[in-house]
Structure formats: C-alpha cells, structure tokens
Design a protein around this motif. Sequence first.
Motif, mmCIF file in Angstrom:
data_model
loop_
_atom_site.group_PDB
_atom_site.id
_atom_site.type_symbol
_atom_site.label_atom_id
_atom_site.label_comp_id
_atom_site.label_asym_id
_atom_site.label_seq_id
_atom_site.Cartn_x
_atom_site.Cartn_y
_atom_site.Cartn_z
ATOM 1 N N MET A 241 27.221 55.976 30.739
ATOM 2 C CA MET A 241 28.655 56.183 30.593
ATOM 3 C C MET A 241 29.104 57.382 31.402
ATOM 4 O O MET A 241 28.341 58.305 31.609
ATOM 5 N N GLU A 242 30.366 57.360 31.761
ATOM 6 C CA GLU A 242 30.901 58.493 32.476
ATOM 7 C C GLU A 242 31.413 59.519 31.490
ATOM 8 O O GLU A 242 31.973 59.191 30.451
ATOM 9 N N GLN A 243 31.247 60.746 31.855
ATOM 10 C CA GLN A 243 31.716 61.832 31.003
ATOM 11 C C GLN A 243 33.219 61.969 31.123
ATOM 12 O O GLN A 243 33.777 62.009 32.198
ATOM 13 N N SER A 244 33.912 61.957 30.003
ATOM 14 C CA SER A 244 35.368 62.140 30.014
ATOM 15 C C SER A 244 35.704 63.570 30.363
ATOM 16 O O SER A 244 35.063 64.499 29.921
ATOM 17 N N GLN A 245 36.770 63.718 31.172
ATOM 18 C CA GLN A 245 37.200 65.050 31.563
ATOM 19 C C GLN A 245 38.244 65.608 30.600
ATOM 20 O O GLN A 245 38.636 66.748 30.698
ATOM 21 N N LYS A 246 38.695 64.775 29.692
ATOM 22 C CA LYS A 246 39.788 65.189 28.819
ATOM 23 C C LYS A 246 39.522 64.704 27.406
ATOM 24 O O LYS A 246 39.120 63.565 27.194
ATOM 25 N N GLY A 247 39.745 65.577 26.422
ATOM 26 C CA GLY A 247 39.532 65.194 25.040
ATOM 27 C C GLY A 247 40.587 64.220 24.566
ATOM 28 O O GLY A 247 41.670 64.110 25.129
ATOM 29 N N ILE A 248 40.270 63.492 23.503
ATOM 30 C CA ILE A 248 41.200 62.528 22.956
ATOM 31 C C ILE A 248 42.370 63.242 22.283
ATOM 32 O O ILE A 248 42.243 64.371 21.802
ATOM 33 N N SER A 249 43.516 62.593 22.246
ATOM 34 C CA SER A 249 44.706 63.178 21.638
ATOM 35 C C SER A 249 44.541 63.288 20.124
ATOM 36 O O SER A 249 44.152 62.324 19.455
ATOM 37 N N ALA A 250 44.857 64.469 19.590
ATOM 38 C CA ALA A 250 44.807 64.654 18.136
ATOM 39 C C ALA A 250 45.800 63.726 17.446
ATOM 40 O O ALA A 250 45.508 63.168 16.386
ATOM 41 N N TYR A 251 46.962 63.541 18.064
ATOM 42 C CA TYR A 251 47.990 62.697 17.446
ATOM 43 C C TYR A 251 47.535 61.251 17.350
ATOM 44 O O TYR A 251 47.847 60.556 16.377
ATOM 45 N N ALA A 252 46.778 60.784 18.354
ATOM 46 C CA ALA A 252 46.264 59.421 18.307
ATOM 47 C C ALA A 252 45.299 59.251 17.143
ATOM 48 O O ALA A 252 45.302 58.223 16.451
ATOM 49 N N LEU A 253 44.464 60.265 16.901
ATOM 50 C CA LEU A 253 43.542 60.213 15.769
ATOM 51 C C LEU A 253 44.285 60.244 14.443
ATOM 52 O O LEU A 253 43.995 59.480 13.525
ATOM 53 N N PHE A 254 45.272 61.146 14.340
ATOM 54 C CA PHE A 254 45.984 61.308 13.068
ATOM 55 C C PHE A 254 46.786 60.054 12.723
ATOM 56 O O PHE A 254 46.756 59.579 11.583
ATOM 57 N N VAL A 255 47.490 59.515 13.707
ATOM 58 C CA VAL A 255 48.268 58.293 13.461
ATOM 59 C C VAL A 255 47.335 57.126 13.164
ATOM 60 O O VAL A 255 47.613 56.306 12.282
ATOM 61 N N GLY A 256 46.207 57.064 13.881
ATOM 62 C CA GLY A 256 45.246 56.004 13.628
ATOM 63 C C GLY A 256 44.694 56.059 12.215
ATOM 64 O O GLY A 256 44.574 55.033 11.538
ATOM 65 N N SER A 257 44.374 57.262 11.752
ATOM 66 C CA SER A 257 43.874 57.427 10.389
ATOM 67 C C SER A 257 44.934 57.031 9.369
ATOM 68 O O SER A 257 44.635 56.356 8.376
ATOM 69 N N PHE A 258 46.171 57.426 9.620
ATOM 70 C CA PHE A 258 47.270 57.083 8.711
ATOM 71 C C PHE A 258 47.450 55.572 8.618
ATOM 72 O O PHE A 258 47.543 55.010 7.515
ATOM 73 N N LEU A 259 47.497 54.890 9.763
ATOM 74 C CA LEU A 259 47.702 53.441 9.769
ATOM 75 C C LEU A 259 46.538 52.709 9.115
ATOM 76 O O LEU A 259 46.732 51.765 8.338
ATOM 77 N N SER A 260 45.317 53.144 9.425
ATOM 78 C CA SER A 260 44.134 52.497 8.861
ATOM 79 C C SER A 260 44.108 52.603 7.341
ATOM 80 O O SER A 260 43.847 51.615 6.636
ATOM 81 N N ASN A 261 44.390 53.793 6.821
ATOM 82 C CA ASN A 261 44.351 53.990 5.370
ATOM 83 C C ASN A 261 45.542 53.363 4.665
ATOM 84 O O ASN A 261 45.415 52.907 3.526
ATOM 85 N N THR A 262 46.691 53.323 5.327
ATOM 86 C CA THR A 262 47.834 52.619 4.746
ATOM 87 C C THR A 262 47.532 51.132 4.652
ATOM 88 O O THR A 262 47.800 50.484 3.630
ATOM 89 N N GLY A 263 46.937 50.581 5.715
ATOM 90 C CA GLY A 263 46.600 49.163 5.718
ATOM 91 C C GLY A 263 45.619 48.793 4.623
ATOM 92 O O GLY A 263 45.820 47.807 3.897
ATOM 93 N N ILE A 264 44.555 49.590 4.465
ATOM 94 C CA ILE A 264 43.551 49.268 3.451
ATOM 95 C C ILE A 264 44.113 49.430 2.049
ATOM 96 O O ILE A 264 43.712 48.731 1.112
ATOM 97 N N SER A 265 45.081 50.346 1.873
ATOM 98 C CA SER A 265 45.655 50.560 0.543
ATOM 99 C C SER A 265 46.626 49.453 0.154
ATOM 100 O O SER A 265 47.026 49.356 -1.012
ATOM 101 N N PHE A 266 47.036 48.600 1.110
ATOM 102 C CA PHE A 266 47.799 47.402 0.777
ATOM 103 C C PHE A 266 46.906 46.361 0.114
ATOM 104 O O PHE A 266 47.393 45.488 -0.601
ATOM 105 N N ILE A 267 45.620 46.429 0.383
ATOM 106 C CA ILE A 267 44.692 45.371 -0.036
ATOM 107 C C ILE A 267 43.750 45.822 -1.145
ATOM 108 O O ILE A 267 43.592 45.140 -2.169
ATOM 109 N N TRP A 268 43.127 47.004 -0.972
ATOM 110 C CA TRP A 268 42.080 47.450 -1.900
ATOM 111 C C TRP A 268 42.536 47.567 -3.351
ATOM 112 O O TRP A 268 41.871 47.038 -4.257
ATOM 113 N N PRO A 269 43.662 48.242 -3.662
ATOM 114 C CA PRO A 269 44.024 48.423 -5.073
ATOM 115 C C PRO A 269 44.360 47.125 -5.801
ATOM 116 O O PRO A 269 44.334 47.065 -7.028
ATOM 117 N N LEU A 270 44.669 46.066 -5.049
ATOM 118 C CA LEU A 270 45.053 44.792 -5.667
ATOM 119 C C LEU A 270 43.861 43.914 -6.011
ATOM 120 O O LEU A 270 44.035 42.892 -6.679
#
Length: 396
Positions: A1-30
């Motif tokens: 693999m090639e080495q990335s010259q730039k770190g991933i966006s923090a906002y992309a991680l935070f929004v991704g975590s929010f969407l993933s956990n919101t999605g699972i909470s639509f299904i898991w508690p039911l």
Amino acid sequence: MEQSQKGISAYALFVGSFLSNTGISFIWPLTTIYMHDYLGKSLTVAGLVLFINSLFTMLGTNIGGYLYDNWSHFKTVLIGTLLVTFSSAMLIFNHQWPNYAFWLILLGFGNGLIVTAVNSFATMVEGKTPSYVYNVLYFMSNLGLVVGTLMVGFLLHLGISIVFGAAAVLYIILLGIVIIAYRGHEQESNIARNYHGGGEYIERSSMIRIMTLLFLLAIIWVFYEQWQSNISAYMVSHGYTVKDYSYMWTVNALLIVLIQPIMTYFDDFLLRHINFRLYVGFFLIGASFLILPFAQHTYVLFMASMALLTVGEIACLPAVATFVNMLAPDSQKGKFQGLVAGAGALGRAIGPFLGALIIDFASYTDLFIVSTVVIWLVTLIFLVINQRMQVKTSEK
C-alpha cells in the motif's frame, strides 16, 4: 500500500460514528419487543438471537482488526458499511422469522467491522491526539444512540418497515461518506512491514497490561448490561412503569452530553493521568450498583445510581481505547482496537443471561452486590498488575 500523506478528517470519523450508531439504535432496541410481540417468539429465543448477534459482532471486530492491519483500511470499513446497508435494506421487505434473525446477525457482523475500523482510523486524524478523538467518538456514538432511540418512538407507530427504512437511509448516507472521505487513507500494511523486515512486536509487559484491562472491560459490560435487561424488570416489579425506566436513559444521555465535552476540553490533563482516570471510572461503576438494593421504593435513588454509573463510564470507557492505543505497535492498531470492541461485545453477550441466572438462583440484591464486588476486585487486580508492569518497563 502507499503511505498516505494526509490524515483522515476528524469530522468524517465523527459523523460516521454518529450515523452508524443512530442506524443501529433504530434496530437493536426493538429486537426483543419485535420478536416477542410481533413474531410470537419466546423471550428465550429473543435472548438467544441477541447472544448470537453479539458473538458475530465480536467476530466482526476481530476480523476487522486483522483486515485493517494486513489488507486495507478503506476496504475494511467499506465492506462493513456495505453489509449493514444491505442488511437494513433487506429488513424493510423481509423481516419475518427466521429471516429477521439472519439479517440482524449479519448486521452485527458488519457493525463490528465498522467499529474496529473507525477506532483504528482515530490514530490517523491529522492535528488531533488519539485520546481527543476517542473522547469525541464516544460522545458522538452516544448521541447517535440517543437520537436513534428517540426517533424510534415517533416512527414505530407508522410500521416496522418505516423504522428499518430509516436505518437503511442513514447507512446509505454513511456509505457515501465512507466512499468520499475514507478512501486513500492507507498506511503500509503489516504484511508489507514483515516482508521488509520491519514487523513490530509488543512487549510482554504491555500485552499483560492490555489483556488485563480488556478482561476488566468485558466484566464491566457484563454488569452494565443489567441496566439494559434485568433492572427494567426489577423496577417494574416494584411498581414503576416502563416510562419511569426510560427516564433513566434520559439522565444517562443528558449527563453524557453535558460532561463529555468538559472531559474533552481537559484532554491533555486526563491523558497524563490516564491510569487514575481508569481506576476512578471503574470504581464509580461498581459503586453505582450498591445503591440499587435501597432504591426499591425511592425513585431518586435509581436516578442516583444511573448518574454514578454514567459518570463512571464517561471517565473510563473512552480511556480504554486510548490506553490500548498507547501500548499497541503501529502495525497492530487495528488488531488491538478490534480486541477492545470484542471485549465489549463479549460482555454484552454474556450479561443478560448471567444476570438472569444470579436472580433465579439468588435474588436481585445478590446480583447488585456481586456486581460491585466483582467489578472492584477485578479493578484492583488491574491496578496492581498495571502498576507493577509499568515499573518493570521503566526499569529497563
């Protein structure tokens, strides 16, 4: 693999975590309600499905760690996102028995891949320390769970297909973000490192510290899950309503929203005192169960127990990923973050069943006492081992 010259966006991680956990909470508690009230299955069958789901989530976290380290960061999270998107979409039209259980288990496996990948990506955020990122990820994941659970209350009367459809829409949005923002952020794989003679090995003392902490984390989740399962029945048996019980999680959410940003602000200080932060957090979680035997007819004591539990989890749970990241070699970040997620999944799988056994053969009071004693005992074991291994490392 090639080495990335730039770190991933923090906002992309935070929004991704929010969407993933919101999605699972639509299904898991039911799951329990839907299987019992709509599909006509027993609580035992519902519990077995949840147990298998947790095991496959744990399998996903560990496979995800291996794939992240040895194959591709982006493709690991992409596969996980594709799996949860496909599973939630299939649930819209195909949610009868036993298909419902199959899609739920596949969803758990995909979610395990996502959790490990996101936690591993946290070490690659440009301009932010991993401890800061883990604190915010913890906040966003809890916010997602609160929002998702709240929205289910509004959508469920429209039909179960609408709920599953909402989850699928969130996962489709997540898929778009993953494709746009997560692509190209790769580091040299572990296989490549080993081929070039650069493989890294973790010190024995560090491995002992990590594994002891992960054992403690699994224990924490075994007893934390009592709030998700057996404590609701305990409250109802003493005349409280389901609404009274749901208010407990409102307290949990409010405290996380209020306290977690403060913890994040003092991230540098907390990072320097990460061991003390872990000890205090685990101690508070254990102490929260001591209040419950006296809360039978005093609602404010239930509130106090939940408040203590929440403060404890805010203190220690985000710090676990940070602690493990500090000790894990760069070439094995995914593996060890997968173990963190897997330890939590294992505890959640065992918790409801073990708690029910203690209640059946003893009592709720015994369950609460056992919870405190076991958590405090294992915390003490971790404290002793962690300090001794730390001293040995500093003497080298």
